[in-house]
Design an enzyme around this catalytic site. Structure first.
Site, PDB file in Angstrom:
ATOM      1  N   TYR A 160       0.835  -1.202   0.000  1.00 21.15           N
ATOM      2  CA  TYR A 160       0.000   0.000   0.000  1.00 21.15           C
ATOM      3  C   TYR A 160       0.873   1.256   0.000  1.00 21.15           C
ATOM      4  O   TYR A 160       0.647   2.191  -0.786  1.00 21.15           O
ATOM      5  CB  TYR A 160      -0.907   0.002   1.232  1.00 21.15           C
ATOM      6  CG  TYR A 160      -1.719   1.264   1.394  1.00 21.15           C
ATOM      7  CD1 TYR A 160      -2.860   1.490   0.629  1.00 21.15           C
ATOM      8  CD2 TYR A 160      -1.334   2.247   2.315  1.00 21.15           C
ATOM      9  CE1 TYR A 160      -3.592   2.649   0.768  1.00 21.15           C
ATOM     10  CE2 TYR A 160      -2.068   3.407   2.462  1.00 21.15           C
ATOM     11  CZ  TYR A 160      -3.196   3.604   1.694  1.00 21.15           C
ATOM     12  OH  TYR A 160      -3.923   4.769   1.837  1.00 21.15           O
ATOM     13  N   LYS A 164       1.063   4.314  -2.904  1.00 26.22           N
ATOM     14  CA  LYS A 164       0.833   5.718  -2.574  1.00 26.22           C
ATOM     15  C   LYS A 164       2.085   6.553  -2.847  1.00 26.22           C
ATOM     16  O   LYS A 164       1.988   7.722  -3.248  1.00 26.22           O
ATOM     17  CB  LYS A 164       0.412   5.856  -1.109  1.00 26.22           C
ATOM     18  CG  LYS A 164      -1.041   5.487  -0.853  1.00 26.22           C
ATOM     19  CD  LYS A 164      -1.980   6.445  -1.577  1.00 26.22           C
ATOM     20  CE  LYS A 164      -3.428   6.228  -1.191  1.00 26.22           C
ATOM     21  NZ  LYS A 164      -4.332   7.200  -1.871  1.00 26.22           N
TER      22      LYS A 164
END
Length: 261
Positions: A160, A164
């Site tokens: 994740y 990002k």
């Protein structure tokens, strides 16, 4: 077109069911009550529900929906092109995001790639399309919802964080490339936010609500800032975290995870 007060007239929200995105839409409607908003996302049923809530909250703004699957770049770009032919958007908000279970996303390549498509690659494609149109016209706002997870990737959610980080790096570059231009890019870096995505997770320090992120984003969009944190104190905390050696940072991450902080 953006009016004389700097207010966008037509907005496209990529990730149209995002609670942060909808909170920003409500703030946009306070700024310009007649704004036209298009919510784009994967589930038409969820989009219809989000549009109904947004219309109830802001009766004077017009809300439409469109199906958009960021997993398929060709199809999503075709959809965006069709939407743009009908509506010349003044503001594009990139707020799509998925947070798969680390045990799954760290071991299943298909889940990892899908997360990268939604969190980074698909939004990069749409954002690049929007910036091309804005640059050609000479005006427009691109608002990108990043995360403090992009600034220093923790080992417990490294997939994740890496997705990002990719989105954040692209958006920061796009913002700096347009310094002094009427085309503005705003990168918003929230910490942990109370949303469906974080439901059931132990709260970390400085956890906020979607409306807090929205107010920070809108305040700085008007001021012309390029990068903002929500809450603002995170800017100074992350400055310190970036200076820590890896072994110290990883040890703190492990300690935080085990102590539910």
């Amino acid at each position: 077109m953006i009016d004389g007060l700097g207010r966008p007239q037509r907005a496209l929200v990529v990730g149209g069911t995002s609670e942060i995105g909808l909170a920003i839409c409500r703030e946009l409607a306070k700024w310009n009550p007649t704004i036209e908003i298009t919510l784009a996302g994967r589930s038409l049923e969820a989009l219809q529900s989000a549009a109904a809530m947004l219309s109830d909250d802001n009766g004077s703004c017009n809300v439409e929906i469109a199906r958009l699957d960021l997993d398929d770049v060709d199809t999503s770009l075709s959809t965006i092109n069709q939407l743009w032919q009908r509506t010349e958007f003044d503001l594009v908000l990139l707020t799509a995001g998925v947070l798969p279970e680390p045990e799954i996303v760290n071991t299943d390549p298909r889940v990892a790639v899908s997360a990268a498509m939604v969190n980074f690659v698909g939004q990069l494609a749409v954002g690049t399309f929007a910036l091309q149109r804005f640059d050609r016209r000479g005006s427009g706002y691109l608002v990108v919802i990043s995360s403090v997870a992009a600034e220093r990737i923790r080992p417990d959610n490294y997939v994740y964080g890496s997705t990002k980080a990719g989105l954040d790096g692209w958006a920061v570059g796009a913002a700096h490339a347009r310094r002094g231009s009427p085309v503005r890019v705003l990168v918003v870096r929230p910490g942990m936010v109370r949303t469906r995505m974080s439901a059931g997770m132990p709260e970390r320090p400085l956890t906020t609500d979607a409306v807090d992120v929205a107010k920070v984003a809108m305040r700085h969009l008007r001021r012309g800032r390029s990068i903002v944190w929500s809450p603002p104190l995170l800017k100074h905390m992350m400055r310190l975290f970036r200076l820590l050696p890896n072994r110290v940072f990883f040890a703190l991450s492990d300690s935080s995870r085990h102590s539910n902080l």
